[in-house]
Design an enzyme around this catalytic site. Structure first.
Site, short mmCIF file in Angstrom:
data_model
loop_
_atom_site.label_atom_id
_atom_site.label_comp_id
_atom_site.label_asym_id
_atom_site.label_seq_id
_atom_site.Cartn_x
_atom_site.Cartn_y
_atom_site.Cartn_z
N HIS A 91 19.52 7.36 -30.35
CA HIS A 91 18.41 7.17 -29.41
C HIS A 91 18.80 6.12 -28.40
O HIS A 91 19.31 5.05 -28.74
CB HIS A 91 17.15 6.70 -30.16
CG HIS A 91 16.00 6.46 -29.22
ND1 HIS A 91 15.17 7.47 -28.80
CD2 HIS A 91 15.60 5.34 -28.58
CE1 HIS A 91 14.29 6.98 -27.95
NE2 HIS A 91 14.53 5.68 -27.80
N ASP A 111 1.68 7.83 -32.55
CA ASP A 111 2.49 7.27 -31.47
C ASP A 111 2.24 8.00 -30.16
O ASP A 111 2.16 7.39 -29.10
CB ASP A 111 3.98 7.34 -31.81
CG ASP A 111 4.80 6.85 -30.62
OD1 ASP A 111 4.67 5.66 -30.30
OD2 ASP A 111 5.50 7.66 -29.99
N ARG A 161 -0.70 2.92 -23.96
CA ARG A 161 0.08 1.74 -23.54
C ARG A 161 0.57 1.88 -22.12
O ARG A 161 0.62 0.92 -21.35
CB ARG A 161 1.28 1.54 -24.49
CG ARG A 161 0.87 1.02 -25.86
CD ARG A 161 1.99 1.20 -26.86
NE ARG A 161 3.21 0.58 -26.42
CZ ARG A 161 4.44 1.02 -26.70
NH1 ARG A 161 4.60 2.10 -27.44
NH2 ARG A 161 5.48 0.39 -26.28
N SER A 176 7.32 2.46 -32.18
CA SER A 176 7.16 3.76 -31.52
C SER A 176 8.44 4.59 -31.66
O SER A 176 8.41 5.75 -32.08
CB SER A 176 6.81 3.50 -30.05
OG SER A 176 6.99 4.65 -29.28
N LYS A 184 9.20 7.88 -34.78
CA LYS A 184 9.58 9.26 -34.45
C LYS A 184 10.93 9.61 -35.08
O LYS A 184 11.12 10.71 -35.60
CB LYS A 184 9.63 9.44 -32.93
CG LYS A 184 8.23 9.48 -32.32
CD LYS A 184 8.25 9.50 -30.82
CE LYS A 184 8.63 8.17 -30.24
NZ LYS A 184 8.25 7.93 -28.87
N1 URA Z 1 10.25 4.91 -25.89
C1 URA Z 1 9.40 5.21 -26.88
O1 URA Z 1 9.48 6.26 -27.50
N2 URA Z 1 8.43 4.31 -27.15
C2 URA Z 1 8.28 3.16 -26.49
O2 URA Z 1 7.40 2.41 -26.80
C3 URA Z 1 9.18 2.87 -25.46
C4 URA Z 1 10.17 3.76 -25.18
#
Ligand code: URA
Length: 428
Positions: free
Chosen positions: A87, A166, A173, A188, A192
């Site tokens: 990621h 999320d 957010r 967050s 995932k």
């Molecule tokens: N990417 C995400 O998936 N979540 C965040 O809070 C910031 C970047």
């Protein structure tokens, strides 16, 4: 107050006053918010309190676990190869997922890459791949697992059932100035990735003008938080901190980044894109228990390209389709002789966005052909009149705003600059 629950106001007050949320408060507030029992304005206030007051490591771990528990957790244990994902926290010209996923698959791992669309000045992996005619981002869980077993590489959209808390909280957010809270970013991202079911994870935490994290200290804190969350959930996790004050490679946009990725898979491509792809591939292979694999060779001998073609075809894409061509192109030239001292990632990212490659709101459509192509990078010698970069758009009306955004991004100086290393540090 909900039966068996807490009053949302009490939870907000606890954090507002600098207290520590109990496990029960966290479980309740995430579950109640997902089910619509805590209102958006209450969750906004709590997110702001978290941004201002922070969270203890135990609170972040519980918050992440509650977000995972809000949806399904995929089981990838029987895909027949070790699973490992990557990621990136997002940057300008960051197309690394595209060559990296088939490359690591070609070396024996299975890469379950659930990606997102871009918002703002950084692009989204799905937007890039959608510039390939026929390619589809949406797969069912069965299709996802079958492709992982058959091809070893999948890049697709995360389903609605993966960490739904999320999905809801991130949208909130985004419009309440609370994206930047490190505990919220870390939970967050990791909720995932953990829910996706990967056994190992490599994080590319970007630092610099084009990144979320502008300072090395913040990037380090984010990396350490995420590595700790991965470990707590049994996911072998390491992070590289990498430079993002300069765009990665020469292409910034959608189809242009696919083209550049295919160059890398063909054994060419810009040196920085190749370097980061290989650095992340080595980390992923080591985390997957395949440290003996040689990703450099898999790029050279065509195995990674074969895997790319199989991955694109499996999702309906035509790997041989010509890239879409922009109707309008403008070349921007150097005003003086010298060396390129800096190419600012943020300015170039905003220019690509203005050209139509990115979106301002989630519902906006992106242009496949729009983007910026750099002709020079930091350290290159230039003469007055040389092309520094080109702007591509479907519509000429988009060019002036993009030109204004990019204008001060390229700085020319008399002396050759020292170019910063791409990989700054490793956490984990
Ligand atoms: N990417 C995400 O998936 N979540 C965040 O809070 C910031 C970047």
């Amino acid at each position: 107050m909900t039966a068996g629950g807490f009053a949302a106001v009490e939870v907000i007050r606890t954090k507002r006053d600098g207290g520590t949320l109990s496990d029960g408060q966290i479980d309740w507030v995430i579950d109640a918010y997902t089910r619509g029992l805590v209102a958006d304005e209450q969750m906004s206030a709590l997110a702001m309190a978290i941004l201002l007051r922070g969270m203890t490591p135990a609170e972040v771990a519980r918050w992440t676990a509650a977000m995972i528990a809000s949806g399904e957790r995929l089981a990838l244990g029987d895909v027949g190869r070790p699973t490992v994902d990557k990621h990136s926290t997002g940057g300008v010209g960051d197309k690394i997922t595209l060559p990296l996923t088939p490359l690591v698959a070609a070396c024996g791992a299975a890469v379950p890459q659930l990606s997102g669309r871009g918002l703002g000045h950084t692009g989204g992996t799905l937007d890039k791949l959608e510039s390939i005619p026929g390619w589809r981002a949406g797969l069912t869980n069965d299709e996802f697992i079958r492709q992982l077993r058959d091809v070893g590489a999948v890049i697709c959209a995360a389903g609605d059932q993966l960490a739904p808390a999320d999905r809801k909280l991130y949208a909130l957010r985004d419009v309440t100035g609370t994206v930047e809270a490190i505990p919220l970013i870390a939970s967050s991202i990791m909720s995932k990735k953990i829910a996706e079911g990967t056994a190992a994870l490599v994080l590319d935490v970007k630092v610099g003008t084009g990144a979320f994290m502008k300072s090395l200290d913040d990037a380090r804190e984010l990396a350490a938080t995420m590595v700790g969350l991965g470990a707590a959930h049994g996911v072998r996790t390491v992070a590289l901190l990498t430079e993002m004050s300069t765009p990665l490679g020469l292409a910034v946009g959608n189809a242009v980044e696919v083209t550049e990725s295919v160059e890398v898979l063909a054994g060419g491509g810009p040196p920085d894109v190749v370097e980061l792809t290989l650095a992340l591939a080595r980390e992923m292979l080591a985390a997957a228990g395949l440290a003996d694999a040689d990703p450099e060779r898999a790029l050279r001998d065509g195995r990674a390209m074969d895997r790319w073609r199989a991955m694109i075809s499996a999702q309906g894409g035509d790997p041989d389709a010509p890239a879409p061509v922009a109707a309008e192109t403008e070349h921007v030239r150097a005003g003086r002789d010298g060396y390129v001292a800096a190419v600012d990632a943020y300015g170039i990212g905003v220019a690509a966005w203005r050209l139509g490659a990115g979106r301002a709101r989630k519902e906006d459509r992106v242009s496949a052909a729009a983007g910026v192509l750099l002709h020079r990078r930091p350290g290159d010698r230039v003469q007055a009149g040389d092309v520094l970069y080109e702007l591509r758009a479907d519509d000429a009306a988009r060019i002036p705003a993009a030109r204004a955004a990019a204008e001060s991004s390229v700085r020319i100086a008399d002396d050759r600059p020292t170019v910063a290393p791409l990989v700054i540090d490793r956490v984990g």
